[in-house]
Design a protein around this motif. Structure first.
Motif, short mmCIF file in Angstrom:
data_model
loop_
_atom_site.label_atom_id
_atom_site.label_comp_id
_atom_site.label_asym_id
_atom_site.label_seq_id
_atom_site.Cartn_x
_atom_site.Cartn_y
_atom_site.Cartn_z
N VAL A 37 0.84 -1.20 0.00
CA VAL A 37 0.00 0.00 0.00
C VAL A 37 0.88 1.25 0.00
CG1 VAL A 37 -1.63 1.35 1.37
CG2 VAL A 37 -2.00 -1.10 1.06
N VAL A 41 0.88 4.33 -2.85
CA VAL A 41 0.66 5.77 -2.66
C VAL A 41 1.92 6.56 -2.97
CG1 VAL A 41 -1.17 5.42 -0.98
CG2 VAL A 41 1.17 5.73 -0.18
N ILE A 156 -7.31 4.75 4.82
CA ILE A 156 -6.09 3.99 4.56
C ILE A 156 -6.14 2.66 5.30
CG2 ILE A 156 -3.58 3.93 4.82
CD1 ILE A 156 -3.51 6.92 4.41
N ALA A 159 -8.57 0.44 3.47
CA ALA A 159 -7.97 -0.05 2.23
C ALA A 159 -7.04 -1.23 2.51
CB ALA A 159 -7.21 1.07 1.53
N ARG A 205 -7.99 0.86 -4.09
CA ARG A 205 -7.39 1.95 -4.85
C ARG A 205 -8.23 3.22 -4.75
NH1 ARG A 205 -6.78 -2.24 -8.71
NH2 ARG A 205 -8.19 -1.23 -10.18
N LEU A 208 -7.59 4.89 -1.44
CA LEU A 208 -6.25 5.46 -1.35
C LEU A 208 -6.03 6.65 -2.27
CD1 LEU A 208 -4.23 2.11 -1.26
CD2 LEU A 208 -4.60 3.68 0.67
N TYR A 211 -4.73 10.12 -1.20
CA TYR A 211 -3.41 10.16 -0.56
C TYR A 211 -2.28 9.78 -1.52
CZ TYR A 211 -6.60 9.99 3.37
OH TYR A 211 -7.62 10.26 4.24
N ARG A 212 -2.63 9.43 -2.73
CA ARG A 212 -1.61 8.97 -3.66
C ARG A 212 -0.84 10.13 -4.27
NH1 ARG A 212 -1.98 5.28 -9.15
NH2 ARG A 212 0.02 4.24 -8.84
#
Length: 215
Positions: A37, A41, A156, A159, A205, A208, A211-212
């Protein structure tokens, strides 16, 4: 054994997932998924204090750190001299972007030769040094030090739960199989944003996405 990288603890998983394998192996899955993960990100997610990093100066108003989730900038040194905190601001914590107020960041790298040299190629020369805190307290860090309060965003954590559940359920199969046919041995895969294969479910996805860090 918990790892500081762990974005969740076994208790956050469904009972069926926890019972699917022995606890030691499940711990490996949790840490491996947490690492995956973080790679997705584009930066470490666990809390890190006093990170010291050199940066590339491009001669403009923006300075980019390699990490995202920057929580606080403590110090910026330009060619050995500390820059006053009022001359810059953390404009984007997620992107690790510092904004220069007034005087722009200097260019670091190669210059053309001659009477009037001009910037040629920006690179990290060690002339710009930034000290900062980044990341969030993860459930894994809380397990290792109970005085720490988990502040990792819920999306997060969720996820990571989604990925662990999916990974455990397909244990022993390719991680990104979308469908398969036993007869003709046909198999298809989830496609990543770059056209490659990815083991992260689409729901993870989506969680997230805020925050990517763009590649």
């Amino acid at each position: 054994m918990a790892s500081p990288l762990d974005l969740l603890v076994p208790e956050q998983l469904p009972e069926a997932t926890r019972g699917a394998m022995e606890s030691a192996r499940l711990g490996l899955f949790i840490t491996a998924v947490s690492e995956a993960v973080a790679r997705y990100v584009g930066y470490p997610l666990h809390r890190r204090l006093g990170v010291v990093e050199t940066a590339v100066g491009r001669g403009g108003v923006y300075l980019w750190l390699r990490s995202g989730a920057v929580r606080q900038v403590h110090r910026v040194e330009v060619r050995g001299e500390e820059r006053d905190a009022g001359t810059y601001a953390l404009e984007s914590p997620t992107l690790g972007r510092l904004l220069a107020r007034g005087q722009p960041w200097p260019f670091t790298g190669e210059w053309t030769q001659g009477v009037s040299p001009t910037p040629l190629e920006a690179r990290d020369t060690g002339e710009l040094l930034v000290t900062y805190d980044a990341g969030w307290v993860t459930p894994g860090q809380h397990v290792l030090e109970e005085s720490l309060v988990v502040d990792l965003p819920a999306s997060i954590q969720l996820a990571a739960v989604e990925v662990v559940v999916a990974t455990v359920s397909r244990d022993g199969k390719p991680g990104d199989v979308a469908s398969e046919a036993i007869g003709a041995t046909s198999m298809s895969y989830f496609a990543g944003e770059d056209g490659g294969r990815t083991a992260l479910p689409s729901t993870a996805r989506q969680l997230l996405a805020p925050y990517r860090r763009p590649r």
